[in-house]
Design a protein around this motif. Structure first.
Motif, PDB file in Angstrom:
ATOM      1  N   PHE A   4      83.277 -34.487  27.213  1.00  0.00           N
ATOM      2  CA  PHE A   4      82.247 -35.455  27.569  1.00  0.00           C
ATOM      3  C   PHE A   4      81.440 -34.924  28.746  1.00  0.00           C
ATOM      4  O   PHE A   4      81.909 -34.079  29.501  1.00  0.00           O
ATOM      5  CB  PHE A   4      82.884 -36.790  27.968  1.00  0.00           C
ATOM      6  N   ILE A   6      78.595 -36.522  31.923  1.00  0.00           N
ATOM      7  CA  ILE A   6      77.963 -37.700  32.509  1.00  0.00           C
ATOM      8  C   ILE A   6      77.291 -37.319  33.829  1.00  0.00           C
ATOM      9  O   ILE A   6      77.752 -36.414  34.525  1.00  0.00           O
ATOM     10  CB  ILE A   6      78.994 -38.843  32.748  1.00  0.00           C
ATOM     11  N   ARG A  19      80.663 -47.048  31.377  1.00  0.00           N
ATOM     12  CA  ARG A  19      80.450 -46.021  30.337  1.00  0.00           C
ATOM     13  C   ARG A  19      81.643 -45.066  30.287  1.00  0.00           C
ATOM     14  O   ARG A  19      82.129 -44.726  29.211  1.00  0.00           O
ATOM     15  CB  ARG A  19      79.185 -45.210  30.614  1.00  0.00           C
ATOM     16  N   LEU A  20      82.080 -44.657  31.450  1.00  0.00           N
ATOM     17  CA  LEU A  20      83.184 -43.714  31.528  1.00  0.00           C
ATOM     18  C   LEU A  20      84.470 -44.309  30.958  1.00  0.00           C
ATOM     19  O   LEU A  20      85.166 -43.678  30.155  1.00  0.00           O
ATOM     20  CB  LEU A  20      83.381 -43.311  32.990  1.00  0.00           C
ATOM     21  N   LYS A  22      84.889 -46.754  28.829  1.00  0.00           N
ATOM     22  CA  LYS A  22      84.800 -47.021  27.387  1.00  0.00           C
ATOM     23  C   LYS A  22      84.727 -45.743  26.541  1.00  0.00           C
ATOM     24  O   LYS A  22      84.893 -45.803  25.335  1.00  0.00           O
ATOM     25  CB  LYS A  22      83.571 -47.880  27.087  1.00  0.00           C
ATOM     26  N   SER A  23      84.488 -44.607  27.173  1.00  0.00           N
ATOM     27  CA  SER A  23      84.222 -43.367  26.449  1.00  0.00           C
ATOM     28  C   SER A  23      85.416 -42.777  25.715  1.00  0.00           C
ATOM     29  O   SER A  23      85.252 -42.100  24.710  1.00  0.00           O
ATOM     30  CB  SER A  23      83.684 -42.312  27.417  1.00  0.00           C
ATOM     31  N   CYS A 111      85.584 -35.219  31.200  1.00  0.00           N
ATOM     32  CA  CYS A 111      84.171 -35.565  31.289  1.00  0.00           C
ATOM     33  C   CYS A 111      83.560 -34.788  32.444  1.00  0.00           C
ATOM     34  O   CYS A 111      83.923 -34.991  33.602  1.00  0.00           O
ATOM     35  CB  CYS A 111      83.996 -37.064  31.515  1.00  0.00           C
ATOM     36  N   LEU A 143      77.413 -38.934  27.762  1.00  0.00           N
ATOM     37  CA  LEU A 143      77.456 -40.378  28.025  1.00  0.00           C
ATOM     38  C   LEU A 143      76.187 -40.829  28.716  1.00  0.00           C
ATOM     39  O   LEU A 143      75.537 -40.104  29.390  1.00  0.00           O
ATOM     40  CB  LEU A 143      78.674 -40.723  28.902  1.00  0.00           C
TER      41      LEU A 143
END
Length: 143
Positions: A4, A6, A19-20, A22-23, A111, A143
């Motif tokens: 990921f 972001i 966002r993080l 739920k990723s 991420c 993301l």
């Protein structure tokens, strides 16, 4: 393998961490050369480690091996360098560092964190694409 990416600028802490969380990412891998800027707000120094653990239940690692050198960064940012030149220099630098020899398992589900709100002109995208080119089975999720 999922990788990921972001960025935190132009985002509230709430939007960023939601966002993080739920990723499906398992850890934050901070690929900034310097994570101490006052402009980083909720993403400076040790704050991301605390927030990652407390809000998202994930690990945090500052991975300077995945950051550009100060010279490469300065040429692009301070001297308004050309993105294509920056990307070429950084890709060459990653090849010299052999970042593909890093522990895949340590990066899997991670991420990549940097400052830019979008990945288009950010080195976190270059890192993810470089690793995908070497490891082939990498799915990149911005993301």
């Amino acid at each position: 393998m999922k990788l990921f990416t972001i960025g935190f600028t132009k985002s509230s802490a709430q939007h960023f961490f939601c966002r993080l969380k739920k990723s499906g990412a398992t850890k934050i891998i901070d690929v900034r050369l310097n994570n101490i800027s006052q402009l980083a707000g909720f993403a400076k120094r040790d704050d991301p480690r605390y927030f990652a653990t407390e809000i998202c239940g994930m690990e945090y690692e500052h991975a300077e091996a995945l950051a550009p050198t100060q010279d490469i960064l300065d040429e692009y940012k301070k001297h308004h360098g050309d993105w294509d030149v920056y990307a070429k220099q950084f890709n060459e630098f990653m090849a010299l560092r052999h970042i593909e020899l890093l522990d895949r398992d340590a990066l899997a589900g991670g991420c990549l964190l940097c400052s830019k709100d979008k990945p288009h002109h950010c080195h976190r995208r270059l890192v993810a694409e470089y690793l995908k080119g070497k490891w082939l089975d990498v799915e990149i999720i911005h993301l």
